[in-house]
Design a protein around this motif. Structure first.
Motif, mmCIF file in Angstrom:
data_model
loop_
_atom_site.group_PDB
_atom_site.id
_atom_site.type_symbol
_atom_site.label_atom_id
_atom_site.label_comp_id
_atom_site.label_asym_id
_atom_site.label_seq_id
_atom_site.Cartn_x
_atom_site.Cartn_y
_atom_site.Cartn_z
ATOM 1 N N PRO A 284 -47.568 19.551 32.220
ATOM 2 C CA PRO A 284 -47.122 20.934 32.019
ATOM 3 C C PRO A 284 -45.763 21.234 32.636
ATOM 4 N N LEU A 285 -45.428 20.553 33.726
ATOM 5 C CA LEU A 285 -44.133 20.778 34.354
ATOM 6 C C LEU A 285 -42.992 20.240 33.501
ATOM 7 N N LEU A 286 -43.195 19.072 32.881
ATOM 8 C CA LEU A 286 -42.125 18.432 32.120
ATOM 9 C C LEU A 286 -42.004 18.940 30.694
ATOM 10 N N ASN A 287 -43.077 19.513 30.150
ATOM 11 C CA ASN A 287 -43.045 19.920 28.746
ATOM 12 C C ASN A 287 -41.892 20.861 28.393
ATOM 13 N N PRO A 288 -41.577 21.887 29.206
ATOM 14 C CA PRO A 288 -40.448 22.742 28.829
ATOM 15 C C PRO A 288 -39.135 21.985 28.691
ATOM 16 N N PHE A 289 -38.927 20.979 29.525
ATOM 17 C CA PHE A 289 -37.686 20.213 29.461
ATOM 18 C C PHE A 289 -37.698 19.242 28.281
ATOM 19 N N ILE A 290 -38.816 18.591 28.064
ATOM 20 C CA ILE A 290 -38.893 17.597 26.998
ATOM 21 C C ILE A 290 -38.814 18.245 25.626
ATOM 22 N N TYR A 291 -39.542 19.358 25.449
ATOM 23 C CA TYR A 291 -39.651 19.940 24.120
ATOM 24 C C TYR A 291 -38.564 20.946 23.787
ATOM 25 N N SER A 292 -37.989 21.589 24.790
ATOM 26 C CA SER A 292 -37.167 22.734 24.422
ATOM 27 C C SER A 292 -35.907 22.945 25.247
ATOM 28 N N LEU A 293 -35.988 22.877 26.554
ATOM 29 C CA LEU A 293 -34.826 23.258 27.343
ATOM 30 C C LEU A 293 -33.668 22.280 27.179
ATOM 31 N N ARG A 294 -33.914 21.114 26.607
ATOM 32 C CA ARG A 294 -32.848 20.188 26.253
ATOM 33 C C ARG A 294 -32.436 20.354 24.782
ATOM 34 N N ASN A 295 -32.977 21.386 24.133
ATOM 35 C CA ASN A 295 -32.756 21.621 22.719
ATOM 36 C C ASN A 295 -31.654 22.659 22.538
ATOM 37 N N GLN A 296 -30.723 22.397 21.599
ATOM 38 C CA GLN A 296 -29.594 23.293 21.399
ATOM 39 C C GLN A 296 -30.045 24.684 20.972
ATOM 40 N N GLU A 297 -31.086 24.781 20.094
ATOM 41 C CA GLU A 297 -31.559 26.086 19.660
ATOM 42 C C GLU A 297 -32.116 26.895 20.820
ATOM 43 N N MET A 298 -32.851 26.245 21.726
ATOM 44 C CA MET A 298 -33.408 26.963 22.870
ATOM 45 C C MET A 298 -32.312 27.397 23.830
ATOM 46 N N ARG A 299 -31.318 26.547 24.030
ATOM 47 C CA ARG A 299 -30.216 26.953 24.894
ATOM 48 C C ARG A 299 -29.455 28.122 24.276
ATOM 49 N N GLY A 300 -29.301 28.093 22.941
ATOM 50 C CA GLY A 300 -28.644 29.214 22.278
ATOM 51 C C GLY A 300 -29.431 30.500 22.438
ATOM 52 N N ALA A 301 -30.769 30.422 22.343
ATOM 53 C CA ALA A 301 -31.599 31.611 22.534
ATOM 54 C C ALA A 301 -31.484 32.141 23.953
ATOM 55 N N LEU A 302 -31.390 31.229 24.926
ATOM 56 C CA LEU A 302 -31.238 31.653 26.314
ATOM 57 C C LEU A 302 -29.917 32.374 26.511
ATOM 58 N N TRP A 303 -28.835 31.843 25.946
ATOM 59 C CA TRP A 303 -27.537 32.486 26.072
ATOM 60 C C TRP A 303 -27.519 33.838 25.380
ATOM 61 N N ARG A 304 -28.163 33.944 24.214
ATOM 62 C CA ARG A 304 -28.219 35.231 23.531
ATOM 63 C C ARG A 304 -29.035 36.240 24.332
ATOM 64 N N ALA A 305 -30.129 35.775 24.978
ATOM 65 C CA ALA A 305 -30.925 36.674 25.803
ATOM 66 C C ALA A 305 -30.138 37.191 27.001
ATOM 67 N N LEU A 306 -29.232 36.368 27.497
ATOM 68 C CA LEU A 306 -28.388 36.778 28.621
ATOM 69 C C LEU A 306 -27.180 37.577 28.173
ATOM 70 N N GLY A 307 -27.028 37.784 26.851
ATOM 71 C CA GLY A 307 -25.922 38.572 26.335
ATOM 72 C C GLY A 307 -24.586 37.872 26.370
ATOM 73 N N ARG A 308 -24.619 36.541 26.279
ATOM 74 C CA ARG A 308 -23.372 35.778 26.362
ATOM 75 C C ARG A 308 -22.982 35.137 25.043
ATOM 76 N N GLY A 309 -23.677 35.502 23.956
ATOM 77 C CA GLY A 309 -23.312 34.940 22.674
ATOM 78 C C GLY A 309 -23.815 33.520 22.526
#
Length: 315
Positions: A284-309
């Motif tokens: 469970p600890l590694l799943n966010p990194f393996i499946y998503s946080l290394r993914n360009q779409e997820m990083r883009g969603a994070l930046w959009r959530a932070l209001g940085r485009g």
């Protein structure tokens, strides 16, 4: 004193964690940090997918959000009890809380089995049947697959919990574990435990081996399809992604099969405790990194959530 009726047992005693105060003070921040990182990582993934329309409409991320919630429930089944033991030194767990913990642990473990199989099937359709992918993975089909996974997991956990609740126990049973593990509870129980073991080997085998075979078959077809494509960077990257996923699947399923699908005579409490700790915290600890946080779409969603485009390409 002989075994008593299960409802007369007031509490269980957990002996899996260190009794030395100095050792508990050392382990507590390690357990707490791992648990908080698991919660934050998986909840962040689920929230980003929920609030970002681009991700929420994509089947892969829809399933990933539910997998993240399953990881939160899975690791929360045992971690709070372990943290309480390390913080206070008290090892007693009430009887009702022990049954509830066993139910939650089994339910979310089985739910993750089913969701991993559903995600593997989704990747098979996306890679091997791209023209039919949108039609097959319609919103109704997605909700049906997820709903069936949640429902079957609850039924599976309910069966094992009801079979366990009928068994008598001696006063203050002692478990060599950090939570109320089903196999150790059965080892301490009086009465006839054959129905419990039969359920583990039969119905439990279907809940584990069925999804595992679907995962293996789906990713086998994915790898075979990608291997026929030109040797370009695109399919190599896809194979790398599948490899990371399969490594996590191997860790998760390998420990489950080793724990639950073997003869009762080979049961070793301390070895099983270490294996349970491994697959209930590391995966469970590694799943966010393996499946998503290394993914360009997820990083883009994070930046959009932070209001940085849009996220930088090198981020």
């Amino acid at each position: 004193m002989g075994p008593r009726n299960g409802t007369s047992v007031s509490e269980f005693v957990l002996l899996g964690l260190a009794s030395c105060p100095a050792t508990r003070r050392l382990l507590f921040p390690l357990f707490l940090g791992t648990y908080l990182a698991t919660l934050l990582g998986n909840l962040l993934v689920a929230l980003l997918i929920r609030r970002d329309p681009r991700l929420h409409r994509a089947p892969m991320y829809f399933f990933l959000a539910h997998l993240s919630l399953a990881d939160v429930g899975f690791t929360s089944a045992a971690a709070p009890t372990a943290l309480g033991t390390l913080a206070s030194g008290s090892r007693a767990v009430p009887y009702a809380a022990c049954l509830a913990q066993n139910y939650i642990f089994i339910a979310f473990r089985v739910l993750e089995n089913f969701l991993l199989a559903v995600m593997a099937y989704d990747r098979y359709l996306a890679v091997c049947r791209p023209l039919r992918y949108t039609a097959v993975m319609s919103p109704g089909r997605r909700w049906g697959l997820v709903g069936a996974s949640w429902g079957l997991a609850q039924l599976h956990a309910l069966l094992h919990t009801l079979l366990l609740a009928r068994l008598p126990f001696a006063a203050r049973p002692r478990l060599r574990h950090f939570f109320c593990d089903l196999r150790q509870l059965l080892a301490l129980a009086g009465g006839d435990t054959r129905p419990n073991h039969a359920a583990i080997l039969a119905e439990g085998s279907l809940a584990v081996l069925g999804p595992l075979l679907l995962v293996a078959g789906s990713y086998g077809r994915v790898v075979a399809t990608l291997a026929r494509l030109p040797a370009a960077r695109g399919w190599r990257r896809a194979l790398s992604t599948c490899g990371a996923h399969l490594a996590t699947v191997a860790l998760f399923y390998g420990t489950i099969i080793g724990l639950f699908l073997r003869p009762a005579g080979s049961y070793a409490p301390w070895r099983d405790m270490v294996a349970t700790l491994l697959y209930s915290t590391v995966s469970p600890l590694l799943n966010p990194f393996i499946y998503s946080l290394r993914n360009q779409e997820m990083r883009g969603a994070l930046w959009r959530a932070l209001g940085r485009g849009p996220a930088p390409l090198g981020a």
